[in-house]
Design a protein around this motif. Structure first.
Motif, mmCIF file in Angstrom:
data_model
loop_
_atom_site.group_PDB
_atom_site.id
_atom_site.type_symbol
_atom_site.label_atom_id
_atom_site.label_comp_id
_atom_site.label_asym_id
_atom_site.label_seq_id
_atom_site.Cartn_x
_atom_site.Cartn_y
_atom_site.Cartn_z
ATOM 1 N N MET A 165 -0.329 53.476 25.343
ATOM 2 C CA MET A 165 -1.716 53.441 25.152
ATOM 3 C C MET A 165 -2.201 52.394 24.404
ATOM 4 S SD MET A 165 -4.116 56.703 23.911
ATOM 5 C CE MET A 165 -4.085 56.091 22.149
ATOM 6 N N GLY A 166 -1.510 51.770 23.383
ATOM 7 C CA GLY A 166 -2.146 50.639 22.626
ATOM 8 C C GLY A 166 -2.283 49.499 23.454
ATOM 9 N N ALA A 167 -1.266 49.389 24.550
ATOM 10 C CA ALA A 167 -1.249 48.237 25.675
ATOM 11 C C ALA A 167 -2.497 48.352 26.461
ATOM 12 C CB ALA A 167 0.037 48.185 26.465
ATOM 13 N N ALA A 168 -2.709 49.314 27.023
ATOM 14 C CA ALA A 168 -4.015 49.834 27.672
ATOM 15 C C ALA A 168 -5.204 49.388 26.910
ATOM 16 C CB ALA A 168 -4.063 51.386 27.898
ATOM 17 N N THR A 169 -5.209 49.707 25.473
ATOM 18 C CA THR A 169 -6.344 49.486 24.716
ATOM 19 C C THR A 169 -6.459 47.985 24.659
ATOM 20 O OG1 THR A 169 -5.802 51.339 23.380
ATOM 21 C CG2 THR A 169 -7.278 49.607 22.240
ATOM 22 N N VAL A 170 -5.559 47.008 24.409
ATOM 23 C CA VAL A 170 -5.672 45.474 24.461
ATOM 24 C C VAL A 170 -6.027 45.167 25.987
ATOM 25 C CG1 VAL A 170 -4.235 45.416 22.204
ATOM 26 C CG2 VAL A 170 -3.154 45.006 24.658
ATOM 27 N N PRO A 179 -14.750 38.172 20.695
ATOM 28 C CA PRO A 179 -14.968 37.006 19.779
ATOM 29 C C PRO A 179 -13.929 35.804 20.033
ATOM 30 C CG PRO A 179 -15.102 38.944 18.418
ATOM 31 C CD PRO A 179 -14.428 39.533 19.799
ATOM 32 N N GLU A 180 -14.384 34.573 19.987
ATOM 33 C CA GLU A 180 -13.870 33.561 20.243
ATOM 34 C C GLU A 180 -12.385 33.255 19.343
ATOM 35 O OE1 GLU A 180 -16.175 30.014 19.971
ATOM 36 O OE2 GLU A 180 -17.165 30.363 21.669
ATOM 37 N N ASN A 181 -12.230 34.019 18.464
ATOM 38 C CA ASN A 181 -11.167 34.003 17.645
ATOM 39 C C ASN A 181 -9.891 34.733 18.065
ATOM 40 O OD1 ASN A 181 -13.647 33.944 15.783
ATOM 41 N ND2 ASN A 181 -12.153 33.641 14.345
ATOM 42 N N VAL A 182 -10.306 35.372 19.100
ATOM 43 C CA VAL A 182 -9.156 36.315 19.872
ATOM 44 C C VAL A 182 -8.551 35.172 20.816
ATOM 45 C CG1 VAL A 182 -8.323 38.322 21.300
ATOM 46 C CG2 VAL A 182 -10.239 38.509 19.527
ATOM 47 N N HIS A 183 -7.195 34.814 20.875
ATOM 48 C CA HIS A 183 -6.594 33.755 21.624
ATOM 49 C C HIS A 183 -5.718 34.280 22.703
ATOM 50 C CE1 HIS A 183 -8.098 30.775 18.382
ATOM 51 N NE2 HIS A 183 -8.975 30.860 19.187
ATOM 52 N N ASN A 184 -5.014 35.385 22.367
ATOM 53 C CA ASN A 184 -3.943 35.725 23.295
ATOM 54 C C ASN A 184 -3.887 37.169 23.222
ATOM 55 O OD1 ASN A 184 -1.883 35.686 21.193
ATOM 56 N ND2 ASN A 184 -2.095 33.250 21.366
ATOM 57 N N ILE A 185 -2.778 37.650 24.176
ATOM 58 C CA ILE A 185 -2.738 39.228 24.345
ATOM 59 C C ILE A 185 -1.280 39.482 24.703
ATOM 60 C CG2 ILE A 185 -3.372 41.307 25.497
ATOM 61 C CD1 ILE A 185 -6.044 40.365 25.710
ATOM 62 N N ILE A 186 -0.553 40.279 24.036
ATOM 63 C CA ILE A 186 0.527 40.921 24.559
ATOM 64 C C ILE A 186 0.523 42.467 24.613
ATOM 65 C CG2 ILE A 186 3.115 41.029 23.670
ATOM 66 C CD1 ILE A 186 2.532 38.505 21.973
ATOM 67 N N GLU A 187 0.932 42.917 25.750
ATOM 68 C CA GLU A 187 1.270 43.943 26.007
ATOM 69 C C GLU A 187 2.283 44.814 26.417
ATOM 70 O OE1 GLU A 187 0.930 46.426 28.929
ATOM 71 O OE2 GLU A 187 1.580 44.829 30.232
ATOM 72 N N ASP A 188 2.827 45.822 25.908
ATOM 73 C CA ASP A 188 4.090 46.505 26.390
ATOM 74 C C ASP A 188 3.860 47.769 26.846
ATOM 75 O OD1 ASP A 188 6.583 47.521 26.192
ATOM 76 O OD2 ASP A 188 7.332 46.576 24.343
ATOM 77 N N CYS A 189 4.065 47.972 28.057
ATOM 78 C CA CYS A 189 4.362 49.289 28.851
ATOM 79 C C CYS A 189 2.966 49.978 29.045
ATOM 80 C CB CYS A 189 5.552 50.140 28.511
ATOM 81 S SG CYS A 189 5.198 50.780 26.713
ATOM 82 N N GLY A 190 1.930 49.309 29.530
ATOM 83 C CA GLY A 190 0.817 49.697 29.437
ATOM 84 C C GLY A 190 0.483 50.207 30.803
ATOM 85 N N TYR A 191 -0.543 51.220 30.866
ATOM 86 C CA TYR A 191 -0.628 51.736 32.414
ATOM 87 C C TYR A 191 -1.796 51.027 33.092
ATOM 88 C CZ TYR A 191 -3.328 54.547 28.861
ATOM 89 O OH TYR A 191 -4.185 55.043 27.730
#
Length: 308
Positions: A165-170, A179-191
């Motif tokens: 669910m945290g992966a779905a959140t991101v 914000p421009e400070n967010v530079h990348n995303i890692i998601e693990d087993c999101g729906y």
């Protein structure tokens, strides 16, 4: 004939009452805060490759941070890196989880030299709230935590990491103006969407079709929680269609809780740089435990290739 009509009406009324009653029950199961019998509470065995990481993380010096959002008080752990840095990761836990359940992931990023922020989602852990948001409401909290970090350090370089669910959140947050400070995303087993996941679970856990029950539960969610399961704001795929940030998608090949096919739907939707890591034989949220060295190597390389 009149008798038949009366019997038919009575039958339909009983049927409607039954489905409405069932809908409220399943809404409670799906979204009301409480321990869920279908979520394992077993501790990590000592033989696990992540056992020591979990223990080591708990010994690290932590600050408890507080955030106010939507009239709720939310809590998080903040663990600064050993060496001062602007690199910070926000680690988001899964359904019925907590920050304490994410210590192995927190330790991984700590080893990689990151500051680590680990929130308790609303209706989880030490945070307030009674209704689980499936990432739809949680993304608002995530963005507010992000702004809190930026206020403390305007130069901070932020990575989002989420599990289940945290992966779905991101992923849902990726469709917002971040914000421009967010530079990348890692998601693990999101729906791929709340609708898709709950349709799958209704069939797998209870043998129920989505009509009429899921439609009714979704309507209750709209009234109680402010979102319906099928709306665009509850779809990772729809959010990723607006995303241009680099994303690493991780999933287990044997995931039978969030089916593996969903990672391919998410991967296809995103518009930015992307990588896919399928861990052979890993069940839901078990990829790190199944292949710790491969997981570390993939995350390390992704962050190195997509750093700012």
């Amino acid at each position: 004939m009149k008798k038949f009509v009366k019997i038919l009406i009575a039958f339909l009324l009983v049927l409607v009452a039954a489905t409405v009653g069932a809908s409220f029950y399943f809404f409670h199961v799906a979204q009301v805060r409480e321990d869920k019998s279908f979520i394992s509470k077993k501790p990590t065995p000592k033989s696990s490759p992540i056992y020591q990481d979990e223990k080591d993380f708990l010994t690290l010096s932590k600050q408890t941070l507080t955030l106010e959002n939507d009239d709720l008080t939310l809590k998080a752990w903040y663990v600064p890196a050993e060496t001062k840095t602007d690199k910070t990761v926000i680690v988001v836990h899964g359904f019925n989880g907590s920050k304490e359940k994410m210590t192995a992931y927190g330790m991984m990023f700590h080893k990689l030299g990151y500051n680590v922020l680990m929130p308790d989602n609303r209706a989880h852990g030490d945070s307030e709230g009674t209704l689980i948001g499936y990432g739809v409401t949680d993304k608002r909290d995530l963005i507010k935590w992000t702004n809190k970090l930026i206020k403390a350090d305007p130069k901070t370089d932020i990575t989002y990491f989420g599990l289940s669910m945290g992966a779905a959140t991101v992923m849902l947050a990726s469709g917002e103006k971040l914000p421009e400070n967010v530079h990348n995303i890692i998601e693990d087993c999101g729906y791929s969407s709340v609708w898709g996941e709950l349709t799958y679970q209704a069939k797998e856990m209870y043998g129920l079709p989505k009509f009429p029950l899921l439609y009714e539960v979704s309507a209750i969610s709209k009234i109680r929680a402010g979102f319906s399961y099928g709306e665009a704001g509850a779809s990772s795929v729809k959010a990723l269609e607006h995303n241009k940030l680099p994303v690493l998608f991780i999933h287990g090949s044997a995931d039978d809780f969030v089916p593996t096919k969903m990672v391919y739907q998410n991967y296809a939707a995103t518009k930015g740089p992307k990588e896919l890591f399928i861990v052979k034989g890993a069940k839901h949220a078990q990829a790190l435990e199944k292949d710790k060295s491969g997981y570390y190597a993939k995350v390390t390389a992704f962050l190195k290739n997509n750093s700012f």
